[in-house]
Design an enzyme around this catalytic site. Structure first.
Site, PDB file in Angstrom:
ATOM      1  N   VAL A 193       0.870  -1.173   0.000  1.00 50.23           N
ATOM      2  CA  VAL A 193       0.000   0.000   0.000  1.00 50.23           C
ATOM      3  C   VAL A 193       0.905   1.221   0.000  1.00 50.23           C
ATOM      4  O   VAL A 193       2.036   1.171   0.485  1.00 50.23           O
ATOM      5  CB  VAL A 193      -0.967   0.022   1.204  1.00 50.23           C
ATOM      6  CG1 VAL A 193      -2.020  -1.067   1.074  1.00 50.23           C
ATOM      7  CG2 VAL A 193      -0.210  -0.134   2.522  1.00 50.23           C
ATOM      8  N   SER A 194       0.399   2.320  -0.546  1.00 52.21           N
ATOM      9  CA  SER A 194       1.255   3.488  -0.763  1.00 52.21           C
ATOM     10  C   SER A 194       1.540   4.288   0.493  1.00 52.21           C
ATOM     11  O   SER A 194       2.543   4.979   0.580  1.00 52.21           O
ATOM     12  CB  SER A 194       0.633   4.407  -1.820  1.00 52.21           C
ATOM     13  OG  SER A 194       0.542   3.737  -3.052  1.00 52.21           O
ATOM     14  N   ALA A 195       0.653   4.212   1.481  1.00 49.50           N
ATOM     15  CA  ALA A 195       0.835   5.012   2.691  1.00 49.50           C
ATOM     16  C   ALA A 195       0.414   4.204   3.911  1.00 49.50           C
ATOM     17  O   ALA A 195      -0.360   3.244   3.808  1.00 49.50           O
ATOM     18  CB  ALA A 195       0.009   6.299   2.604  1.00 49.50           C
TER      19      ALA A 195
ATOM     20  N   GLN B 182      -3.317   3.626   4.598  1.00 42.69           N
ATOM     21  CA  GLN B 182      -4.151   2.893   3.646  1.00 42.69           C
ATOM     22  C   GLN B 182      -4.390   1.471   4.146  1.00 42.69           C
ATOM     23  O   GLN B 182      -3.582   0.901   4.863  1.00 42.69           O
ATOM     24  CB  GLN B 182      -3.493   2.867   2.265  1.00 42.69           C
ATOM     25  CG  GLN B 182      -3.542   4.218   1.566  1.00 42.69           C
ATOM     26  CD  GLN B 182      -3.048   4.132   0.133  1.00 42.69           C
ATOM     27  OE1 GLN B 182      -2.276   3.247  -0.212  1.00 42.69           O
ATOM     28  NE2 GLN B 182      -3.485   5.066  -0.701  1.00 42.69           N
TER      29      GLN B 182
END
Length: 204
Positions: free
Chosen positions: A14-16, A19
């Site tokens: 996941v990007s962050a 998330q």
């Protein structure tokens, strides 16, 4: 066909940190991927300098199988996705199955036509993943620019000036205090005091 010697791995990204990875985790559990073989990174897909991904690749060997939910979970850099795919499948002899795109399953279609179709699909999806990353960054930049145009402030709000700032500032300008003495009196670094002093003078 998975052989007895095959170890199954799952990769989640996941990007962050805020998330939710639950959708990807559910998919891995439904495939009975051992918990110890599920690796997850919470960072951008712009490159493959990710600690859990690198740790996973070191553990994998020929004939192992790697599941990813979608190609953009693997990464969002076109050239690096293709390079990593080559390293995993050709150099290390690992099979990869992309769950959202059944054509990207290296266990199937190992003949010339199957490989050709997989390569085309991989290139298209890799390009789409990078293009989406570019679009996301552009939308973020446009959103920030629009917000700034409306007067929205970004970053931490500045700390209020200490009560003695104005008197200390006047004493400094009257040469009763050195810059360092004035900064100490306001409990600030010299550079911070000077910057706030200039900002205050420009606002008068």
């Amino acid at each position: 066909m998975i052989t007895i010697s095959t170890n199954i791995f799952g990769y989640i990204r996941v990007s962050a940190r805020d998330q939710n990875e639950e959708r990807q985790m559910i998919a891995m559990r439904e495939l009975a991927v051992p918990e110890a073989h599920i690796f997850m990174d919470k960072q951008s897909g712009k490159d493959f300098q990710r600690p859990q991904y690198r740790r996973m690749v070191k553990k994998m060997k020929a004939e192992d199988l790697l599941y990813v939910k979608s190609i953009d979970r693997l990464g969002r850099n076109y050239e690096e996705i293709l390079e990593q795919w080559r390293i995993l499948t050709k150099d290390k002899g690992i099979d990869i199955a992309v769950l959202d795109m059944p054509l990207l399953d290296t266990r199937r279609g190992k003949d010339l036509m199957g490989t050709f179709l997989s390569d085309i699909v991989l290139q298209v999806l890799s390009f789409a993943a990078e293009n989406e990353r570019t679009n996301i960054r552009q939308r973020q930049a446009e959103g920030i620019a629009a917000a700034k145009a409306k007067g929205v402030k970004f970053g931490r709000p500045p700390l209020p000036l200490p009560e003695n700032f104005y008197q200390v500032h006047q004493d400094w300008r009257d040469k009763k205090l050195t810059l360092k003495e004035a900064a100490v009196a306001c409990a600030m670094p010299v550079g911070t005091f000077y910057a706030k002093a200039v900002r205050f003078e420009n606002s008068i």
